[in-house]
Write an enzyme that holds these catalytic residues in place. Structure first.
Site, PDB file in Angstrom:
ATOM      1  N   HIS A 163       0.829  -1.207   0.000  1.00 44.49           N
ATOM      2  CA  HIS A 163       0.000   0.000   0.000  1.00 44.49           C
ATOM      3  C   HIS A 163       0.863   1.257   0.000  1.00 44.49           C
ATOM      4  CE1 HIS A 163      -3.265  -2.521   2.168  1.00 44.49           C
ATOM      5  NE2 HIS A 163      -3.772  -2.186   0.990  1.00 44.49           N
ATOM      6  N   CYS A 250      -2.648   0.082  10.014  1.00 46.24           N
ATOM      7  CA  CYS A 250      -3.765  -0.725   9.492  1.00 46.24           C
ATOM      8  C   CYS A 250      -4.571  -1.389  10.591  1.00 46.24           C
ATOM      9  CB  CYS A 250      -3.294  -1.727   8.465  1.00 46.24           C
ATOM     10  SG  CYS A 250      -2.014  -2.792   8.996  1.00 46.24           S
TER      11      CYS A 250
HETATM   12  C1  CIR Z   1      -3.757  -7.918   3.179  1.00 51.00           C
HETATM   13  O1  CIR Z   1      -2.982  -8.370   2.346  1.00 51.00           O
HETATM   14  O2  CIR Z   1      -4.797  -7.342   2.864  1.00 51.00           O
HETATM   15  C2  CIR Z   1      -3.418  -8.113   4.641  1.00 51.00           C
HETATM   16  N1  CIR Z   1      -2.726  -9.341   4.817  1.00 51.00           N
HETATM   17  C3  CIR Z   1      -2.580  -6.957   5.149  1.00 51.00           C
HETATM   18  C4  CIR Z   1      -3.300  -5.644   5.090  1.00 51.00           C
HETATM   19  C5  CIR Z   1      -2.503  -4.526   5.647  1.00 51.00           C
HETATM   20  N2  CIR Z   1      -3.222  -3.321   5.564  1.00 51.00           N
HETATM   21  C6  CIR Z   1      -2.680  -2.125   5.628  1.00 51.00           C
HETATM   22  O3  CIR Z   1      -1.483  -1.993   5.715  1.00 51.00           O
HETATM   23  N3  CIR Z   1      -3.487  -1.076   5.536  1.00 51.00           N
END
Ligand code: CIR
Length: 266
Positions: A163, A250
């Site tokens: 991201h 997150c």
């Molecule tokens: C994903 O791949 O969606 C999750 N394993 C990790 C999401 C992390 N989200 C973020 O950094 N905003």
């Protein structure tokens, strides 16, 4: 007691071992340790002026703990996202139900996809990562949603990470902490930028709560650079969640409560 911020979080589910992975190889996750780390994160948010509220995750969604991706909270309204990973779309509705008590909601319609982790806001400037999770339609839909409130929306190319917020976050008003290997600092022209220590590529992800910063304890050199700049940094160990490509921003959705806020209990 009314606190300045509401922090919406979700618990770590047993299914986190089946999380989505894009840039990392799968490693065993110690779920009990991940829960302890998450509890310490929640406790830290509490000390920084947040009331922490857990949003239930219906079923056993692997990535539900990464609640940031489900919504964007602005002073004027909130945007309910349409996450890029199909497995994650089911996470959104309970968050919308809760946020609808705090803000007017705008939703993103297909074919738009957008993860909250791709959105960096600095004042009225909004930067959106062009990633595997956020498409051009998602950026355009966000632009339309925010234009009436005076925000500009700029797409930013991102490489080698999940991201935009893996590569850049706002560390103080108008100050962007950035990993120049993953995003071109020129995207933030006219703003002050601080580069992460080259030995700490993941260090650009910091969570701002008022004037305080929360950062993963894995990044002491970048923490020192932020402190030299006069910023207060609080470290928390989220190493198990990092194996799921998660980071400090997150794991929460921070909702600022304005001066007119009245707790529902009044
Ligand atoms: C994903 O791949 O969606 C999750 N394993 C990790 C999401 C992390 N989200 C973020 O950094 N905003």
């Amino acid at each position: 007691m009314t606190t300045p911020y509401l922090a919406l979080v979700r618990n770590v589910t047993d299914a986190i071992t089946q999380c989505e992975l894009t840039h990392l190889a799968r490693e065993p996750i110690d779920v009990a340790r991940a829960r302890r780390q998450h509890a310490a994160y929640e406790a830290l948010l509490g000390t920084l002026g947040c009331t922490v509220e857990v949003i239930p995750a219906p079923g056993h969604q692997p990535d539900a703990v990464f609640i940031e991706d489900t919504a964007l909270v602005f002073d004027e309204m909130a945007v309910i996202t349409r996450p890029g990973a199909l497995s994650r779309r089911v996470e959104v509705e309970p968050v919308a139900a809760r946020l609808g008590r705090e803000r007017a909601l705008v939703r993103l319609d297909p074919p738009a996809t957008l993860d909250g982790g791709d959105v960096v806001r600095s004042g009225k400037s909004v930067f959106v990562g062009e990633t595997s999770r956020t498409n051009a339609a998602g950026i355009e839909a966000l632009r339309s949603a925010l234009a009436p409130h005076g925000y500009s929306v700029t797409g930013v190319p991102v490489t080698s990470c999940l991201h935009l917020k893996s590569a850049a976050t706002e560390a103080a008003p108008g100050v962007i902490l950035v990993n120049p290997a993953w995003v071109d600092p020129a995207a933030f022209a006219g703003m002050e930028t601080i580069a992460v220590d080259p030995a700490e590529p993941g260090a650009a992800n910091v969570l701002r709560i008022g004037s305080a910063l929360v950062q993963d304890a894995a990044y002491p050199r970048t923490r020192a650079a932020l402190e030299r700049r006069g910023l207060a940094v609080h470290s928390v160990d989220l190493s198990e969640l990092a194996k799921a490509e998660g980071a400090v921003t997150c794991c929460s959705l921070i909702v600022a409560r304005g001066p007119g806020y009245l707790p529902e209990t009044l």
